[in-house]
Motif scaffolding. Structure first.
Motif, mmCIF file in Angstrom:
data_model
loop_
_atom_site.group_PDB
_atom_site.id
_atom_site.type_symbol
_atom_site.label_atom_id
_atom_site.label_comp_id
_atom_site.label_asym_id
_atom_site.label_seq_id
_atom_site.Cartn_x
_atom_site.Cartn_y
_atom_site.Cartn_z
ATOM 1 N N TYR A 68 10.292 2.627 -2.885
ATOM 2 C CA TYR A 68 10.253 4.107 -4.687
ATOM 3 C C TYR A 68 10.470 5.403 -3.951
ATOM 4 O O TYR A 68 10.870 5.985 -4.245
ATOM 5 N N GLY A 69 9.735 5.775 -2.672
ATOM 6 C CA GLY A 69 9.273 6.469 -2.919
ATOM 7 C C GLY A 69 7.607 7.661 -2.997
ATOM 8 O O GLY A 69 7.509 8.557 -2.159
ATOM 9 N N ALA A 70 7.601 7.683 -4.076
ATOM 10 C CA ALA A 70 6.295 8.494 -4.626
ATOM 11 C C ALA A 70 5.035 7.782 -4.190
ATOM 12 O O ALA A 70 4.952 6.453 -4.550
ATOM 13 N N VAL A 71 3.727 8.778 -3.919
ATOM 14 C CA VAL A 71 3.004 8.526 -3.511
ATOM 15 C C VAL A 71 1.887 8.469 -4.450
ATOM 16 O O VAL A 71 2.438 10.340 -5.032
ATOM 17 N N ARG A 72 0.671 8.370 -3.991
ATOM 18 C CA ARG A 72 -0.726 9.129 -5.097
ATOM 19 C C ARG A 72 -0.168 9.491 -6.906
ATOM 20 O O ARG A 72 -0.253 10.735 -7.360
ATOM 21 N N VAL A 73 0.442 8.443 -7.009
ATOM 22 C CA VAL A 73 1.463 8.626 -8.051
ATOM 23 C C VAL A 73 -0.279 9.250 -9.896
ATOM 24 O O VAL A 73 0.356 9.840 -10.493
ATOM 25 N N PHE A 74 -1.143 8.119 -9.464
ATOM 26 C CA PHE A 74 -2.067 8.572 -10.566
ATOM 27 C C PHE A 74 -3.031 9.216 -10.434
ATOM 28 O O PHE A 74 -4.311 9.112 -11.179
ATOM 29 N N ARG A 75 -2.974 9.601 -9.452
ATOM 30 C CA ARG A 75 -4.122 11.294 -8.681
ATOM 31 C C ARG A 75 -3.741 12.138 -8.807
ATOM 32 O O ARG A 75 -4.888 13.275 -8.433
ATOM 33 N N GLY A 76 -3.065 12.375 -10.200
ATOM 34 C CA GLY A 76 -3.250 13.878 -10.578
ATOM 35 C C GLY A 76 -2.594 14.723 -9.964
ATOM 36 O O GLY A 76 -2.098 14.747 -8.595
ATOM 37 N N ASN A 103 0.884 -1.212 0.101
ATOM 38 C CA ASN A 103 0.128 0.115 -0.023
ATOM 39 C C ASN A 103 0.867 1.327 -0.192
ATOM 40 O O ASN A 103 1.348 1.791 0.955
ATOM 41 N N LYS A 104 1.506 2.115 -1.039
ATOM 42 C CA LYS A 104 2.350 3.052 -1.871
ATOM 43 C C LYS A 104 1.559 4.149 -0.426
ATOM 44 O O LYS A 104 2.622 4.221 0.432
ATOM 45 N N PHE A 105 0.798 4.682 -1.039
ATOM 46 C CA PHE A 105 0.243 5.792 0.705
ATOM 47 C C PHE A 105 0.314 5.608 1.929
ATOM 48 O O PHE A 105 0.438 6.436 2.617
ATOM 49 N N ASP A 106 0.007 4.183 2.264
ATOM 50 C CA ASP A 106 0.557 3.691 3.982
ATOM 51 C C ASP A 106 1.469 3.861 4.097
ATOM 52 O O ASP A 106 2.001 3.616 5.302
ATOM 53 N N HIS A 107 2.536 3.670 3.108
ATOM 54 C CA HIS A 107 4.196 2.814 3.407
ATOM 55 C C HIS A 107 4.128 1.654 4.198
ATOM 56 O O HIS A 107 4.899 1.886 5.362
ATOM 57 N N ALA A 167 -1.977 17.506 -8.428
ATOM 58 C CA ALA A 167 -2.025 18.115 -7.904
ATOM 59 C C ALA A 167 -1.751 17.491 -6.139
ATOM 60 O O ALA A 167 -1.441 17.800 -4.865
ATOM 61 N N GLN A 168 -2.030 16.276 -6.043
ATOM 62 C CA GLN A 168 -2.056 15.055 -5.040
ATOM 63 C C GLN A 168 -0.847 14.434 -5.297
ATOM 64 O O GLN A 168 -0.384 13.801 -3.797
ATOM 65 N N GLN A 169 -0.232 14.286 -6.588
ATOM 66 C CA GLN A 169 1.260 13.197 -6.271
ATOM 67 C C GLN A 169 2.079 14.097 -5.065
ATOM 68 O O GLN A 169 2.193 15.462 -4.688
ATOM 69 N N SER A 170 3.136 13.101 -4.185
ATOM 70 C CA SER A 170 3.982 13.876 -3.670
ATOM 71 C C SER A 170 5.251 12.425 -3.955
ATOM 72 O O SER A 170 5.462 11.606 -4.191
ATOM 73 N N PHE A 171 6.911 13.215 -4.131
ATOM 74 C CA PHE A 171 7.561 12.548 -4.659
ATOM 75 C C PHE A 171 8.937 12.847 -3.728
ATOM 76 O O PHE A 171 9.061 13.654 -3.299
ATOM 77 N N GLU A 172 9.387 11.520 -2.872
ATOM 78 C CA GLU A 172 10.782 11.773 -2.316
ATOM 79 C C GLU A 172 11.455 10.615 -2.807
ATOM 80 O O GLU A 172 11.213 9.908 -2.358
#
Length: 334
Positions: free
Chosen positions: A71-79, A28-32, A81-86
């Motif tokens: 990998y670091g990226a979350v909300r990859v396919f949410r547009g 679960n990417k967003f939940d880490h 505005a919602q994407q976050s990457f570290e």
């Protein structure tokens, strides 16, 4: 008590102790987190903390440990505005028997680890590092880097070893290519396939590699003997993102992320033989070892779809957390 009956009863009591235990890992990417799921009941047995944005996982042959690429990226396919990457820089090692985090391996300058695989003998781990345009070979016992190959390609994303492990095939999403690594000689070559080359799998007999080209809406078939593209196919949808052979090798399943479907191909003829509508943004595909079921992670739907492979119908869905993506199967002795 009759001695024969006693032996039978004792044997029956021992069977569950020695029986194989199976787990489906869902990241679960967003939940880490990595969710450990009972694939018979679809119940989540445990959730284990990983690094930020876990995308892919691989399991040791004996099922004891799993390796997760953070990998670091979350909300990859949410547009946007919602994407976050570290940019991630670690692997999380999970102890599946004790259901806990075993350790974390830091990868240093090797950023954005993504595609990952474990050798058949359980001694090596291979992982792509997008930020370094490289593939690492690690010692599976301690995470020590044993070998580094530079692809020279952008976004070296997913990888798959041939069954004999003589070659590693790497899909390069940014360059629209596949890199071939010959492990014995160290030779590295790349061949174009199509824009957004990302999903990749090899046939069980080791003769063909299938690659999904998300930007071109095509699938390329590579002949392993010659390392040449022998077929280019329409994917049957928009943004094909993963490819998965059935265990016996007769079919290839392709998830089309923007069409919310999975298209089934005959692996021999390359003809499309079926389409299954699933939830929002299907990405990861995992087959059960017996080939009876396919599990599809619907990343934007926050659920996993279970499909009857023979009938190509949806059996049910279940939830594991937010933004499920990569999956892996583990079989252990319990």
């Amino acid at each position: 008590m009759n001695r024969t009956l006693l032996v039978l009863l004792v044997g029956a009591c021992l069977i569950p102790v020695c029986a194989d235990a199976e787990l489906l890992l869902v990241l679960n990417k967003f939940d880490h987190q990595a969710a450990l799921v009972d694939p018979k009941t679809y119940q989540v047995l445990a959730k284990l903390r990983t690094g930020r944005g876990p995308h892919e996982a691989a399991v040791m042959p004996d099922g004891r440990y799993a390796f997760v690429a953070n990998y670091g990226a979350v909300r990859v396919f949410r547009g946007v505005a919602q994407q976050s990457f570290e940019a991630g820089h670690s692997l999380t090692v999970l102890d599946l028997e004790r259901r806990r985090v075993h350790r974390t391996w830091e990868l240093g300058e090797c950023r954005q680890p993504h595609g990952i695989a474990v050798s058949r003998d359980g001694r090596r781990v291979w992982v792509t590092c997008e930020g370094a345009k490289a593939v690492l070979e690690l010692d599976a016992t301690n995470g020590k880097v044993l070998q580094t190959w530079t692809t020279g390609q952008n976004l070296s994303h997913m990888l798959v070893p041939t069954p004999d492990e003589a070659k590693l095939y790497v899909a390069n999403a940014g360059s629209g290519s596949v890199t071939v690594i010959e492990r014995a000689s160290g030779r590295v070559t790349s061949l174009p396939t199509g824009a957004g080359a990302e999903g990749i799998d090899v046939s069980p007999d080791g003769r063909r590699v299938w690659v999904t080209n998300g930007g071109a809406n095509t699938v390329s078939v590579i002949d392993v003997a010659t390392d040449s593209v022998v077929a280019d196919l329409e994917s049957g949808g928009q943004f094909p993102i993963r490819a998965k052979f059935t265990p016996e090798g007769s079919q290839v399943w392709v998830s089309n992320a923007e069409s919310n479907n999975v298209v089934v191909f005959d692996a021999k003829t390359t003809e499309r033989i079926g389409t299954v509508e699933v939830g929002a943004v299907p990405v990861g595909i995992q087959m059960s070892p017996d080939g009876a079921r396919a599990f599809v992670a619907n990343t934007n739907g926050d659920k996993v779809t279970v499909i009857d492979v023979a009938k190509r119908v949806v059996l049910r869905t279940f939830t594991t957390g937010n933004e499920p993506d990569g999956m892996a199967w583990a079989t252990t002795k319990r």
